[in-house]
Design a protein around this motif. Sequence first.
Motif, PDB file in Angstrom:
ATOM      1  N   THR A 206      14.398 -14.047  -2.295  1.00  0.00           N
ATOM      2  CA  THR A 206      14.655 -15.266  -1.527  1.00  0.00           C
ATOM      3  C   THR A 206      13.584 -15.494  -0.471  1.00  0.00           C
ATOM      4  N   ASP A 207      13.025 -14.409   0.087  1.00  0.00           N
ATOM      5  CA  ASP A 207      11.953 -14.538   1.071  1.00  0.00           C
ATOM      6  C   ASP A 207      11.188 -13.224   1.125  1.00  0.00           C
ATOM      7  N   LEU A 208      10.135 -13.188   1.933  1.00  0.00           N
ATOM      8  CA  LEU A 208       9.293 -11.996   2.015  1.00  0.00           C
ATOM      9  C   LEU A 208      10.020 -10.798   2.606  1.00  0.00           C
ATOM     10  N   ALA A 209      11.056 -11.046   3.401  1.00  0.00           N
ATOM     11  CA  ALA A 209      11.791  -9.935   4.007  1.00  0.00           C
ATOM     12  C   ALA A 209      12.430  -9.041   2.947  1.00  0.00           C
ATOM     13  N   CYS A 210      12.745  -9.621   1.792  1.00  0.00           N
ATOM     14  CA  CYS A 210      13.366  -8.845   0.712  1.00  0.00           C
ATOM     15  C   CYS A 210      12.343  -8.057  -0.089  1.00  0.00           C
ATOM     16  N   ALA A 211      11.056  -8.314   0.150  1.00  0.00           N
ATOM     17  CA  ALA A 211      10.010  -7.639  -0.617  1.00  0.00           C
ATOM     18  C   ALA A 211       9.222  -6.656   0.230  1.00  0.00           C
ATOM     19  N   THR A 212       9.709  -6.324   1.410  1.00  0.00           N
ATOM     20  CA  THR A 212       8.987  -5.426   2.297  1.00  0.00           C
ATOM     21  C   THR A 212       9.200  -3.975   1.911  1.00  0.00           C
ATOM     22  N   TRP A 213       8.416  -3.089   2.528  1.00  0.00           N
ATOM     23  CA  TRP A 213       8.505  -1.664   2.227  1.00  0.00           C
ATOM     24  C   TRP A 213       9.897  -1.089   2.457  1.00  0.00           C
ATOM     25  N   PRO A 214      10.632  -1.439   3.537  1.00  0.00           N
ATOM     26  CA  PRO A 214      11.986  -0.887   3.689  1.00  0.00           C
ATOM     27  C   PRO A 214      12.880  -1.158   2.487  1.00  0.00           C
ATOM     28  N   HIS A 215      12.738  -2.345   1.882  1.00  0.00           N
ATOM     29  CA  HIS A 215      13.539  -2.659   0.696  1.00  0.00           C
ATOM     30  C   HIS A 215      13.154  -1.742  -0.459  1.00  0.00           C
ATOM     31  N   ILE A 216      11.852  -1.573  -0.693  1.00  0.00           N
ATOM     32  CA  ILE A 216      11.387  -0.718  -1.785  1.00  0.00           C
ATOM     33  C   ILE A 216      11.739   0.734  -1.508  1.00  0.00           C
ATOM     34  N   ALA A 217      11.557   1.173  -0.254  1.00  0.00           N
ATOM     35  CA  ALA A 217      11.888   2.551   0.102  1.00  0.00           C
ATOM     36  C   ALA A 217      13.375   2.811  -0.058  1.00  0.00           C
TER      37      ALA A 217
ATOM     38  N   LEU B  97       0.845  -1.186   0.000  1.00  0.00           N
ATOM     39  CA  LEU B  97       0.000   0.000   0.000  1.00  0.00           C
ATOM     40  C   LEU B  97       0.884   1.242   0.000  1.00  0.00           C
ATOM     41  N   ALA B  98       0.487   2.235  -0.765  1.00  0.00           N
ATOM     42  CA  ALA B  98       1.281   3.465  -0.832  1.00  0.00           C
ATOM     43  C   ALA B  98       0.373   4.660  -1.044  1.00  0.00           C
ATOM     44  N   ALA B  99       0.787   5.787  -0.496  1.00  0.00           N
ATOM     45  CA  ALA B  99       0.105   7.064  -0.698  1.00  0.00           C
ATOM     46  C   ALA B  99       1.122   8.046  -1.261  1.00  0.00           C
ATOM     47  N   TYR B 100       0.692   8.841  -2.224  1.00  0.00           N
ATOM     48  CA  TYR B 100       1.593   9.759  -2.914  1.00  0.00           C
ATOM     49  C   TYR B 100       1.107  11.192  -2.745  1.00  0.00           C
ATOM     50  N   ASP B 101       1.935  12.026  -2.140  1.00  0.00           N
ATOM     51  CA  ASP B 101       1.634  13.449  -1.988  1.00  0.00           C
ATOM     52  C   ASP B 101       2.043  14.152  -3.276  1.00  0.00           C
ATOM     53  N   VAL B 102       1.065  14.556  -4.076  1.00  0.00           N
ATOM     54  CA  VAL B 102       1.370  15.125  -5.391  1.00  0.00           C
ATOM     55  C   VAL B 102       1.989  16.511  -5.287  1.00  0.00           C
ATOM     56  N   HIS B 103       1.799  17.196  -4.166  1.00  0.00           N
ATOM     57  CA  HIS B 103       2.351  18.542  -4.022  1.00  0.00           C
ATOM     58  C   HIS B 103       3.830  18.520  -3.644  1.00  0.00           C
ATOM     59  N   HIS B 104       4.232  17.514  -2.885  1.00  0.00           N
ATOM     60  CA  HIS B 104       5.616  17.453  -2.414  1.00  0.00           C
ATOM     61  C   HIS B 104       6.385  16.275  -3.003  1.00  0.00           C
ATOM     62  N   ALA B 105       5.753  15.512  -3.911  1.00  0.00           N
ATOM     63  CA  ALA B 105       6.397  14.345  -4.535  1.00  0.00           C
ATOM     64  C   ALA B 105       6.969  13.414  -3.469  1.00  0.00           C
ATOM     65  N   ARG B 106       6.150  13.107  -2.482  1.00  0.00           N
ATOM     66  CA  ARG B 106       6.578  12.279  -1.354  1.00  0.00           C
ATOM     67  C   ARG B 106       5.712  11.026  -1.291  1.00  0.00           C
ATOM     68  N   VAL B 107       6.338   9.892  -1.073  1.00  0.00           N
ATOM     69  CA  VAL B 107       5.624   8.615  -1.039  1.00  0.00           C
ATOM     70  C   VAL B 107       5.641   8.046   0.376  1.00  0.00           C
ATOM     71  N   PHE B 108       4.475   7.594   0.821  1.00  0.00           N
ATOM     72  CA  PHE B 108       4.350   6.874   2.087  1.00  0.00           C
ATOM     73  C   PHE B 108       3.916   5.454   1.750  1.00  0.00           C
ATOM     74  N   GLY B 109       4.575   4.482   2.316  1.00  0.00           N
ATOM     75  CA  GLY B 109       4.222   3.115   1.965  1.00  0.00           C
ATOM     76  C   GLY B 109       4.341   2.164   3.134  1.00  0.00           C
ATOM     77  N   ARG B 110       3.734   1.013   2.967  1.00  0.00           N
ATOM     78  CA  ARG B 110       3.810  -0.049   3.958  1.00  0.00           C
ATOM     79  C   ARG B 110       3.411  -1.356   3.284  1.00  0.00           C
ATOM     80  N   THR B 111       3.842  -2.451   3.850  1.00  0.00           N
ATOM     81  CA  THR B 111       3.437  -3.767   3.367  1.00  0.00           C
ATOM     82  C   THR B 111       2.641  -4.461   4.458  1.00  0.00           C
ATOM     83  N   GLU B 112       1.604  -5.162   4.029  1.00  0.00           N
ATOM     84  CA  GLU B 112       0.728  -5.879   4.949  1.00  0.00           C
ATOM     85  C   GLU B 112       0.562  -7.315   4.467  1.00  0.00           C
ATOM     86  N   ALA B 113       0.108  -8.164   5.377  1.00  0.00           N
ATOM     87  CA  ALA B 113      -0.099  -9.566   5.016  1.00  0.00           C
ATOM     88  C   ALA B 113      -1.258  -9.726   4.042  1.00  0.00           C
TER      89      ALA B 113
END
Length: 286
Positions: A267-278, A166-182
């Motif tokens: 290799t596992d879900l830990a590599c696909a979490t939001w910290p990795h993408i961020a 899930l991600a939210a994008y602030d179009v005024h500041h070009a800022r992305v907020f994201g998180r991963t959930e089960a």
Amino acid sequence: MAYGQKAEHRPRMRAQVVLHAARGRSNARIARETGLHLDTVRTSRNRFAALGLTGLAGAQALRPSPRFTALQVAQVKALACRLPFDADAPLSRWSCPELAREAMVRDIATFVSASTVRRWLAQDTLKDEKTSIQARCRCHPTLAAGQARATRVNHTYGRGGALTYLAAYDVHHARVFGRTEARTGIDPFMALVAQVMSQEPYTSAKRVFWVVDNGSSHRGKKAADRLTAAFPNTVLVHTPVHASWLNQVEIFFSVVQRKVVAPNDFTDLACATWPHIAGCSEQGAV
């Protein structure tokens, strides 16, 4: 050239400027009669005065093409034949713009364009190429591209589970907020909203518009009422049905899919979490 039907448009217009000038007409009159901008007329006259007929070719033709040594070309090709991970690049695969950028970062060349890199790779037939992110562990390691060989990704893999992104994008500041959930749903979506609305300037803003598609976790008036009840300064706005592509965050999702997720070799879900993408985003991959 000035009136030839087969002549290129820009040189023809420059030639017309020169002919008008030879008749003693002012720049303003030439611009009015040719439909060109006054600065264009002035520049064309100055180039012709300084360079003669050569000046009609334009600045692009007069600019010397950069020269690259065989070593520089070979270094870029060698970089393309390495997996981005092995080159400490936050990417899942190379593209020509990314290769050009990496070549400049590594001081292989002061400047090189993506089109130049694409031409070099074509000589050896080297190709470049969210809601759910699957962790697929390939049974055999992914092989980087090589001469007359595209990147090879093994089709056999073990399933390591899946995450909802899930991600939210602030179009005024070009800022992305994201998180991963089960899994997806109302609670994960509200958690994302809380993550954003707990920060400034959103907490104290008079109104914060949330533009969403018609997914089940935020569909209809109930979702709007639920959001307003939790955060009174929020306004939920739905895109038209079957038009989720109007939401600007979809652009971010497409870049993440193309540059970070594909070809789903985790290799596992830990590599696909939001910290990795961020982390990839902060390092310039996204």
